[in-house]
Design a protein around this motif. Sequence first.
Motif, mmCIF file in Angstrom:
data_model
loop_
_atom_site.group_PDB
_atom_site.id
_atom_site.type_symbol
_atom_site.label_atom_id
_atom_site.label_comp_id
_atom_site.label_asym_id
_atom_site.label_seq_id
_atom_site.Cartn_x
_atom_site.Cartn_y
_atom_site.Cartn_z
ATOM 1 N N ASN A 1 -43.111 34.850 -31.140
ATOM 2 C CA ASN A 1 -42.124 34.395 -30.169
ATOM 3 C C ASN A 1 -42.548 34.659 -28.719
ATOM 4 O OD1 ASN A 1 -39.757 33.047 -29.711
ATOM 5 N ND2 ASN A 1 -38.498 34.892 -29.659
ATOM 6 N N LEU A 2 -43.828 34.491 -28.430
ATOM 7 C CA LEU A 2 -44.357 34.701 -27.073
ATOM 8 C C LEU A 2 -44.758 33.346 -26.484
ATOM 9 C CD1 LEU A 2 -46.716 37.721 -27.831
ATOM 10 C CD2 LEU A 2 -44.568 37.812 -26.548
ATOM 11 N N LYS A 3 -44.519 33.169 -25.174
ATOM 12 C CA LYS A 3 -44.949 31.934 -24.507
ATOM 13 C C LYS A 3 -46.178 32.270 -23.675
ATOM 14 C CE LYS A 3 -43.108 28.381 -21.422
ATOM 15 N NZ LYS A 3 -42.225 28.200 -20.276
ATOM 16 N N PRO A 4 -47.347 31.795 -24.085
ATOM 17 C CA PRO A 4 -48.573 32.258 -23.414
ATOM 18 C C PRO A 4 -48.864 31.631 -22.053
ATOM 19 C CG PRO A 4 -49.107 30.922 -25.345
ATOM 20 C CD PRO A 4 -47.618 30.987 -25.271
ATOM 21 N N GLY A 5 -48.093 30.641 -21.568
ATOM 22 C CA GLY A 5 -48.354 30.036 -20.257
ATOM 23 C C GLY A 5 -47.380 28.908 -19.996
ATOM 24 N N ASN A 6 -47.607 28.157 -18.906
ATOM 25 C CA ASN A 6 -46.669 27.099 -18.517
ATOM 26 C C ASN A 6 -47.269 25.695 -18.544
ATOM 27 O OD1 ASN A 6 -44.392 28.794 -17.899
ATOM 28 N ND2 ASN A 6 -45.671 29.589 -16.241
ATOM 29 N N LYS A 7 -48.570 25.593 -18.233
ATOM 30 C CA LYS A 7 -49.221 24.271 -18.192
ATOM 31 C C LYS A 7 -50.574 24.399 -18.884
ATOM 32 C CE LYS A 7 -47.972 21.796 -13.988
ATOM 33 N NZ LYS A 7 -48.605 21.324 -12.776
ATOM 34 N N ALA A 8 -50.899 23.424 -19.736
ATOM 35 C CA ALA A 8 -52.127 23.586 -20.532
ATOM 36 C C ALA A 8 -52.976 22.327 -20.587
ATOM 37 C CB ALA A 8 -51.744 23.982 -21.958
ATOM 38 N N VAL A 9 -54.274 22.575 -20.764
ATOM 39 C CA VAL A 9 -55.203 21.530 -21.194
ATOM 40 C C VAL A 9 -55.707 21.971 -22.565
ATOM 41 C CG1 VAL A 9 -57.554 20.648 -20.847
ATOM 42 C CG2 VAL A 9 -55.948 20.633 -18.955
ATOM 43 N N LEU B 1 -58.684 21.527 -25.378
ATOM 44 C CA LEU B 1 -60.048 21.036 -25.600
ATOM 45 C C LEU B 1 -60.251 20.867 -27.100
ATOM 46 C CD1 LEU B 1 -62.909 20.367 -24.597
ATOM 47 C CD2 LEU B 1 -63.437 22.798 -24.717
ATOM 48 N N GLY B 2 -60.441 19.620 -27.528
ATOM 49 C CA GLY B 2 -60.654 19.352 -28.954
ATOM 50 C C GLY B 2 -59.460 18.621 -29.545
ATOM 51 N N SER B 3 -59.724 17.447 -30.150
ATOM 52 C CA SER B 3 -58.618 16.653 -30.699
ATOM 53 C C SER B 3 -58.618 16.656 -32.219
ATOM 54 C CB SER B 3 -58.691 15.216 -30.175
ATOM 55 O OG SER B 3 -59.815 14.567 -30.747
ATOM 56 N N GLY B 4 -59.120 17.739 -32.819
ATOM 57 C CA GLY B 4 -58.969 17.903 -34.275
ATOM 58 C C GLY B 4 -57.495 18.171 -34.566
ATOM 59 N N ASP B 5 -57.161 18.241 -35.852
ATOM 60 C CA ASP B 5 -55.750 18.377 -36.215
ATOM 61 C C ASP B 5 -55.085 19.605 -35.598
ATOM 62 O OD1 ASP B 5 -55.438 16.053 -37.763
ATOM 63 O OD2 ASP B 5 -56.676 16.986 -39.299
ATOM 64 N N ILE B 6 -55.835 20.686 -35.484
ATOM 65 C CA ILE B 6 -55.226 21.903 -34.944
ATOM 66 C C ILE B 6 -54.895 21.700 -33.470
ATOM 67 C CG2 ILE B 6 -55.537 24.380 -34.633
ATOM 68 C CD1 ILE B 6 -57.534 24.272 -36.972
ATOM 69 N N GLY B 7 -55.817 21.074 -32.711
ATOM 70 C CA GLY B 7 -55.570 20.800 -31.292
ATOM 71 C C GLY B 7 -54.377 19.874 -31.116
ATOM 72 N N LEU B 8 -54.279 18.845 -31.966
ATOM 73 C CA LEU B 8 -53.182 17.879 -31.861
ATOM 74 C C LEU B 8 -51.843 18.543 -32.178
ATOM 75 C CD1 LEU B 8 -54.850 14.834 -33.687
ATOM 76 C CD2 LEU B 8 -54.686 15.254 -31.227
ATOM 77 N N ILE B 9 -51.837 19.321 -33.221
ATOM 78 C CA ILE B 9 -50.581 19.972 -33.623
ATOM 79 C C ILE B 9 -50.134 20.967 -32.547
ATOM 80 C CG2 ILE B 9 -49.726 21.698 -35.286
ATOM 81 C CD1 ILE B 9 -51.222 19.750 -37.370
ATOM 82 N N MET B 10 -51.095 21.611 -31.922
ATOM 83 C CA MET B 10 -50.737 22.552 -30.852
ATOM 84 C C MET B 10 -50.233 21.817 -29.613
ATOM 85 S SD MET B 10 -50.570 25.435 -31.860
ATOM 86 C CE MET B 10 -50.279 26.284 -30.319
ATOM 87 N N ALA B 11 -50.743 20.596 -29.357
ATOM 88 C CA ALA B 11 -50.248 19.816 -28.208
ATOM 89 C C ALA B 11 -48.746 19.592 -28.368
ATOM 90 C CB ALA B 11 -50.994 18.491 -28.108
ATOM 91 N N ARG B 12 -48.336 19.207 -29.561
ATOM 92 C CA ARG B 12 -46.911 18.980 -29.816
ATOM 93 C C ARG B 12 -46.126 20.294 -29.774
ATOM 94 N NH1 ARG B 12 -45.438 16.477 -35.555
ATOM 95 N NH2 ARG B 12 -46.342 18.451 -36.226
ATOM 96 N N ARG B 13 -46.691 21.314 -30.355
ATOM 97 C CA ARG B 13 -45.979 22.599 -30.426
ATOM 98 C C ARG B 13 -45.716 23.161 -29.022
ATOM 99 N NH1 ARG B 13 -42.435 24.502 -31.951
ATOM 100 N NH2 ARG B 13 -42.104 26.682 -32.461
ATOM 101 N N LEU B 14 -46.758 23.103 -28.172
ATOM 102 C CA LEU B 14 -46.608 23.615 -26.796
ATOM 103 C C LEU B 14 -45.548 22.806 -26.060
ATOM 104 C CD1 LEU B 14 -50.373 24.076 -25.763
ATOM 105 C CD2 LEU B 14 -48.794 25.865 -26.457
ATOM 106 N N THR B 15 -45.586 21.471 -26.230
ATOM 107 C CA THR B 15 -44.617 20.598 -25.549
ATOM 108 C C THR B 15 -43.196 20.970 -25.977
ATOM 109 O OG1 THR B 15 -46.280 18.863 -25.600
ATOM 110 C CG2 THR B 15 -44.044 18.177 -25.092
ATOM 111 N N LEU B 16 -42.999 21.163 -27.271
ATOM 112 C CA LEU B 16 -41.655 21.506 -27.767
ATOM 113 C C LEU B 16 -41.189 22.869 -27.244
ATOM 114 C CD1 LEU B 16 -41.964 20.247 -31.468
ATOM 115 C CD2 LEU B 16 -40.667 19.198 -29.608
ATOM 116 N N GLU B 17 -42.136 23.730 -26.877
ATOM 117 C CA GLU B 17 -41.789 25.050 -26.335
ATOM 118 C C GLU B 17 -41.629 25.012 -24.815
ATOM 119 O OE1 GLU B 17 -40.926 27.905 -27.830
ATOM 120 O OE2 GLU B 17 -41.047 26.769 -29.691
ATOM 121 N N GLY B 18 -41.703 23.804 -24.219
ATOM 122 C CA GLY B 18 -41.507 23.690 -22.772
ATOM 123 C C GLY B 18 -42.777 23.926 -21.967
#
Length: 407
Positions: A147-155, A157-174
């Motif tokens: 339950n930690l938010k590691p930052g506010n704005k992200a890039v 690197l890497g569009s494998g499934d893990i990178g893609l899933i994290m893109a959505r996850r970060l967005t949903l966490e604001g």
Amino acid sequence: MKYKTDVVIIGGGAAGMAAAYSATREGADVILLERDEDTGGVLNQCIHNGFGLHYFKKDLTGPEFKELAKERIKDLNILYGTYVLEVTKDKRIIFVDRRGIHEIETKALVMATGARERHFNSLPVPGKRITGVFTAGLAQRFINLENLKPGNKAVILGSGDIGLIMARRLTLEGIKVEAVLEIMPYPGGLERNIQQCLRDFNIPLYLSHTVTAIEGEKRLEKVIASQVDYKWNPIPGTEKVFDVDMLITSVGLIPSTKPVDFVDADPGFLVSNTNQTSEDWIFAAGNCTVIFDLVDFVAKEGEKAGKYAALYAQGKYEKKKLIKVRKGENIGIVHPVYIDPTEESTLYIRVSTVFEKASIKINPLGIEKVEEDARPPEMIVVKIRPFDGENIDEIEVTADELISKLG
Ligand SMILES: Cc1cc2nc3c(=O)[nH]c(=O)nc-3n(C[C@H](O)[C@H](O)[C@H](O)COP(=O)(O)OP(=O)(O)OC[C@H]3O[C@@H](n4cnc5c(N)ncnc54)[C@H](O)[C@@H]3O)c2cc1C
């Protein structure tokens, strides 16, 4: 303490749990060693759905998949908080836990130790190693389990499934995801994840792009990205600057083969269709052999490894003549790399380039599979029945474009 058993399984992720289930079903005594305080491995931090569609015929989250798999081994001897230090050639497994160092004498072993993430520090990117650079798995752990938010704005690197899933996850966490960068000219993950994790959230994907520098004093402030040519050299004048406080890297998984270093591996354990390694008594399955895209495949391979390890321990299966499986033209990965022709085989194949319509051929067996929209990240599965391998020394897998041939 000293233990004695038929089959030891190292690692209690999807592969290890499935191996434990099938080895027990074959009537073997099994000990499962897991370094964490629970089974599940990477499943525990994957709270999105999409797991188990083939294996349990249900659309599950990672933890739900874990619970179903765990239910099937509820009577099993699982030693948690154990870390395997050494596997000796004379079939002894040395492990440590809070009570000290222990030893198991076994007849067979299943390695199911998963994979670890490649780290940013291993990439040749100039800039100080400052706070704000996380692997995707670590960021996922922070958000989903702690339950930690590691930052506010992200890039990312890497569009494998893990990178893609994290893109959505970060967005949903604001957390604003400014871009996903991919060095290849095509995305690295499954098409369904491109749609559901990027397009649905309007997150830009820059293909043929990589990070060329990072800047910041104590914390990351800027990520500089450039377009690359076909040799991955940055193209001058194409730089883009992203003002972000996080860089999430998803640049590949490396199979974990430790502590077994006397078995053939490249980089994962090289196995046959019965999951047997170059050491007769050692079997392996899951991401410690090759990086699978779906947990369903991992679990099926785990079941097979557990079954054959149990049969080996009971003297009902031994190594036969093996036929080498070779990567031919346009093939990136073939798994397994050996076939015992007297047993069934499941081949997992990744093409090395994008095809509109690929003809996958397995010769000299005369097998062809036609696959629409074949892309390197997605595994193509081909089942092969037992066959007479008396006069076959090698099997070759190739891929050809059908569309251009016809047109
Ligand atoms: C972010 C992410 C998203 C994913 N999304 C999907 C999806 O949507 N659908 C899908 O089907 N699949 C998905 N996958 C893939 C799937 O989850 C994995 O391929 C699968 O869970 C890997 O299982 P494994 O058993 O090989 O490895 P792991 O889960 O890594 O398990 C290895 C286990 O071994 C233990 N271990 C390692 N070394 C030792 C040692 N020396 N001693 C004792 N224990 C040890 C570890 O603690 C761990 O529990 C995803 C994976 C990730 C990372």
